[in-house]
Each structure stands twice: as structure tokens, then as C-alpha cells.
Design a protein around this motif. Structure first.
Motif, PDB file in Angstrom:
ATOM      1  N   LEU A  49     -94.423  52.572   8.230  1.00 45.80           N
ATOM      2  CA  LEU A  49     -94.133  51.772   9.418  1.00 45.80           C
ATOM      3  C   LEU A  49     -93.468  50.455   9.037  1.00 45.80           C
ATOM      4  O   LEU A  49     -92.508  50.015   9.681  1.00 45.80           O
ATOM      5  CB  LEU A  49     -95.424  51.510  10.200  1.00 45.80           C
ATOM      6  N   CYS A  50     -93.969  49.828   7.993  1.00 44.14           N
ATOM      7  CA  CYS A  50     -93.454  48.536   7.543  1.00 44.14           C
ATOM      8  C   CYS A  50     -92.002  48.665   7.069  1.00 44.14           C
ATOM      9  O   CYS A  50     -91.131  47.874   7.457  1.00 44.14           O
ATOM     10  CB  CYS A  50     -94.350  47.998   6.435  1.00 44.14           C
ATOM     11  N   LEU A  51     -91.746  49.659   6.229  1.00 44.22           N
ATOM     12  CA  LEU A  51     -90.411  49.810   5.654  1.00 44.22           C
ATOM     13  C   LEU A  51     -89.404  50.353   6.666  1.00 44.22           C
ATOM     14  O   LEU A  51     -88.212  50.016   6.608  1.00 44.22           O
ATOM     15  CB  LEU A  51     -90.476  50.723   4.428  1.00 44.22           C
ATOM     16  N   GLU A  52     -89.857  51.184   7.592  1.00 45.30           N
ATOM     17  CA  GLU A  52     -88.955  51.663   8.642  1.00 45.30           C
ATOM     18  C   GLU A  52     -88.519  50.510   9.547  1.00 45.30           C
ATOM     19  O   GLU A  52     -87.365  50.448   9.975  1.00 45.30           O
ATOM     20  CB  GLU A  52     -89.624  52.773   9.456  1.00 45.30           C
ATOM     21  N   ARG A  53     -89.454  49.596   9.830  1.00 41.04           N
ATOM     22  CA  ARG A  53     -89.088  48.416  10.596  1.00 41.04           C
ATOM     23  C   ARG A  53     -88.085  47.573   9.813  1.00 41.04           C
ATOM     24  O   ARG A  53     -87.113  47.047  10.372  1.00 41.04           O
ATOM     25  CB  ARG A  53     -90.347  47.585  10.904  1.00 41.04           C
ATOM     26  N   CYS A  54     -88.299  47.472   8.524  1.00 40.34           N
ATOM     27  CA  CYS A  54     -87.408  46.719   7.656  1.00 40.34           C
ATOM     28  C   CYS A  54     -86.000  47.335   7.653  1.00 40.34           C
ATOM     29  O   CYS A  54     -84.991  46.630   7.811  1.00 40.34           O
ATOM     30  CB  CYS A  54     -87.984  46.700   6.242  1.00 40.34           C
ATOM     31  N   LEU A  55     -85.933  48.650   7.504  1.00 38.75           N
ATOM     32  CA  LEU A  55     -84.635  49.334   7.483  1.00 38.75           C
ATOM     33  C   LEU A  55     -83.933  49.208   8.827  1.00 38.75           C
ATOM     34  O   LEU A  55     -82.706  49.062   8.891  1.00 38.75           O
ATOM     35  CB  LEU A  55     -84.822  50.803   7.112  1.00 38.75           C
ATOM     36  N   ASN A  56     -84.700  49.233   9.912  1.00 34.89           N
ATOM     37  CA  ASN A  56     -84.112  49.074  11.236  1.00 34.89           C
ATOM     38  C   ASN A  56     -83.445  47.714  11.395  1.00 34.89           C
ATOM     39  O   ASN A  56     -82.436  47.587  12.096  1.00 34.89           O
ATOM     40  CB  ASN A  56     -85.176  49.262  12.326  1.00 34.89           C
ATOM     41  N   LEU A  57     -84.010  46.690  10.750  1.00 33.18           N
ATOM     42  CA  LEU A  57     -83.392  45.368  10.818  1.00 33.18           C
ATOM     43  C   LEU A  57     -82.013  45.381  10.158  1.00 33.18           C
ATOM     44  O   LEU A  57     -81.070  44.757  10.654  1.00 33.18           O
ATOM     45  CB  LEU A  57     -84.285  44.330  10.138  1.00 33.18           C
ATOM     46  N   PHE A  58     -81.888  46.093   9.033  1.00 36.13           N
ATOM     47  CA  PHE A  58     -80.577  46.224   8.402  1.00 36.13           C
ATOM     48  C   PHE A  58     -79.610  46.961   9.317  1.00 36.13           C
ATOM     49  O   PHE A  58     -78.447  46.573   9.458  1.00 36.13           O
ATOM     50  CB  PHE A  58     -80.694  46.976   7.068  1.00 36.13           C
ATOM     51  N   LYS A  59     -80.099  48.023   9.973  1.00 33.26           N
ATOM     52  CA  LYS A  59     -79.227  48.822  10.840  1.00 33.26           C
ATOM     53  C   LYS A  59     -78.871  48.084  12.126  1.00 33.26           C
ATOM     54  O   LYS A  59     -77.738  48.169  12.612  1.00 33.26           O
ATOM     55  CB  LYS A  59     -79.905  50.155  11.176  1.00 33.26           C
ATOM     56  N   MET A  60     -79.842  47.369  12.696  1.00 26.91           N
ATOM     57  CA  MET A  60     -79.599  46.639  13.937  1.00 26.91           C
ATOM     58  C   MET A  60     -78.526  45.573  13.753  1.00 26.91           C
ATOM     59  O   MET A  60     -77.823  45.210  14.703  1.00 26.91           O
ATOM     60  CB  MET A  60     -80.890  45.984  14.430  1.00 26.91           C
ATOM     61  N   ASN A  61     -78.399  45.068  12.539  1.00 25.46           N
ATOM     62  CA  ASN A  61     -77.424  44.020  12.274  1.00 25.46           C
ATOM     63  C   ASN A  61     -76.142  44.569  11.671  1.00 25.46           C
ATOM     64  O   ASN A  61     -75.364  43.848  11.063  1.00 25.46           O
ATOM     65  CB  ASN A  61     -78.046  42.960  11.361  1.00 25.46           C
ATOM     66  N   SER A  62     -75.935  45.871  11.841  1.00 27.62           N
ATOM     67  CA  SER A  62     -74.707  46.513  11.396  1.00 27.62           C
ATOM     68  C   SER A  62     -74.106  47.282  12.558  1.00 27.62           C
ATOM     69  O   SER A  62     -74.706  48.235  13.057  1.00 27.62           O
ATOM     70  CB  SER A  62     -74.978  47.461  10.222  1.00 27.62           C
TER      71      SER A  62
END
Length: 282
Positions: A27-40
Motif C-alpha cells: 500500500l505504501c509503495l503503490e501510493r508512492c508510485l502513484n505520486l510519480f505517475k500523477m505528476n507525469s
């Protein structure tokens, strides 16, 4: 009796705490990866206000050394409008106005590296092989398989954090070789180097005034200057050694990168806590 109780505690740890921690890490890392994707914008499925490149405004209070507006899309600067007033002999103290040419990008390698490490960590957690290993070997190895998995994750997480926290791994010699500022129009004076990099949760714009390094008396071992170089640092540019004669830096905070670092720190703590629990049960 005591050995039996310890075995039960160990079994409870393996069957309860290991799956729980793995789920929390996902859950923690998926949220983290989503932040990278949301800003791309490239990774966004539809064009929305939130998927547009984030714009950041650089300015120096009480002086006009540098002003800039940049737009960041994922791990790339896709727009930059820069105004410089530097102690450069070739600029004659006149403002230098330049922009990133259309369709050109300025890579932020640190963001890309960090995002790739997070993606690899998620794949490691989602891989069926580690799950099967945990299920089949816990009873005999007393959690060794879980510890090994946590150690593998910690390597990836440390690299993801270090990529954002330690910009010194990119030196000025390498920046000169990559020559991203060749995409600026008009060109900046050749005694000026502009470097963008990430330091913690901040996007830093550094402007270096450089000159050919004076000859040294006797043999000298060259050491490439890091991007946080100071006046007097030297580095190779082409076939010639150059010296930094002036440094000006300006930075802006990137809130989403701050959240990424917070999530990565949480994931590191989860890994460490599980390893400590397993060690105590041995």
C-alpha cells in the motif's frame, strides 16, 4: 513448555505479522508510485488539470541574480524560461534571457532513478516466487526468507531515497558531457553552466561561472566537482580543465517529492521493524 510457547509465537509472527507487513508495504509503495505517475502527463490516461506539468517559479529575494519559471512533467523539465544577471565577462553584466526550445526536455535523472527503484520494489513484493518461498520455508528457517525479502527491499528503498537526497553522484564533468543546456535558445555564454538537480524535496537551479583552470605546479590528481560545487572546484569540460569562479543557486520546494520521501521512510521502517521482530523470535 517454554520452547512450545516460543514456537507458537514464532508461528504467529510468520502467519500474521509477515503478511500484514507485506500488505502495508504494498500500500505504501503503490501510493508512492502513484505520486510519480500523477505528476507525469505521459502516464496519465486523460488530460486533466492535475495531469498538466507542474510549474515552479524560481526567484532570489533582494537581488536579480536569477529568475526562472520551469514546468516539470514526471522526471523531465519540459518548459523553462530563465533570466540571468551574472558576473560574467562575456555577458557584460547584461541580463541573459533564454528558454528551453520547443519539444526539448531537460531530464531529471534522480526522479527517474527513484521511481524505477520503487517500481522494482513493488514487483518484488508482488512476485509469486518470494510468496511461495515464505509459505514453504518459514517453519524451518524461522523467518530467514522474510528477512531476506526485507533486505532486498531495503537495498531498493535506500537507492530510491539516496537518488533524491545525494545529488553529488552527478558531477559537473558529467553534466558538461550531457550538455542539456545546448537545448536553450538563445545559447548562454560559454563561461556559464546551468544545472538542475533534486536535493531532498527541492528542485535546485545552479548557475556556475567557469574559466579555464590555471596550470598546476607538479603532478595533480583531478577530482570531478559535484553539482554542489564551490568556488575553486575544478572539472573536465571537453579536453580542458575548468575552474568554478562563481556559484549561484536557487531552489523551490516540490511537495509531491516530499511526500514520496515520507512514504519511502515509512517503508524502510516497516522493513526494519519486521526484521527486528523475527530476530527476537530466534
Amino acid at each position: 513448555m517454554e520452547l512450545n510457547a516460543q514456537a507458537q509465537e514464532r508461528e504467529w509472527l510468520i502467519k500474521s505479522q509477515v503478511p500484514l507487513t507485506i500488505n502495508q508495504l504494498k500500500l505504501c509503495l503503490e501510493r508512492c508510485l502513484n505520486l510519480f505517475k500523477m505528476n507525469s502527463k505521459k502516464d496519465s490516461k486523460e488530460e486533466t488539470a492535475s495531469s498538466k506539468p507542474c510549474k515552479y517559479v524560481f526567484s532570489t529575494p533582494h537581488q536579480e541574480v536569477m529568475k526562472a519559471i520551469v514546468a516539470v512533467d514526471g522526471h523531465r523539465i519540459v518548459y523553462a524560461d530563465i533570466s540571468l544577471r551574472l558576473p560574467s565577462a562575456k555577458s557584460n553584466s547584461a541580463p541573459v534571457l533564454t528558454s528551453l526550445r520547443e519539444n526539448a526536455v531537460w531530464p531529471l535523472i534522480q526522479l527517474r532513478t527513484s521511481g524505477q527503484c520503487v517500481s522494482r520494489a513493488i514487483n518484488l513484493l508482488s512476485d509469486a516466487a518470494p510468496a511461495a518461498l515464505l509459505a514453504s520455508s518459514h517453519a524451518q528457517s524461522h523467518g530467514d526468507a522474510a528477512c531476506m525479502l526485507m533486505q532486498q527491499l531495503e537495498v531498493l528503498l535506500s537507492k530510491a531515497v539516496d537518488s533524491l537526497m545525494i545529488p553529488d553522484q552527478w558531477d559537473l564533468g558529467e553534466q558538461a558531457r550531457l550538455n542539456h543546456q545546448a537545448n536553450l535558445r538563445p545559447f548562454v555564454p560559454d563561461d556559464t553552466m546551468i544545472v538542475f538537480y533534486i536535493h531532498c524535496s527541492r528542485l535546485v537551479a545552479a548557475v556556475y561561472t567557469i574559466a579555464p583552470a590555471p596550470p598546476q605546479a607538479g603532478p595533480r590528481i583531478p577530482v570531478d566537482a559535484p553539482v554542489r560545487a564551490y568556488v575553486g572546484s575544478t572539472f573536465d569540460r571537453g579536453q580542458q580543465r575548468h575552474e568554478v569562479t562563481a556559484v549561484n543557486r536557487i531552489e523551490v520546494t516540490m511537495p509531491w517529492v516530499a511526500e514520496v520521501l515520507c512514504l519511502l521512510t515509512t517503508a524502510q521502517q516497516l522493513c526494519q521493524q519486521l526484521k527486528e521482530k523475527i530476530t527476537l523470535m530466534r
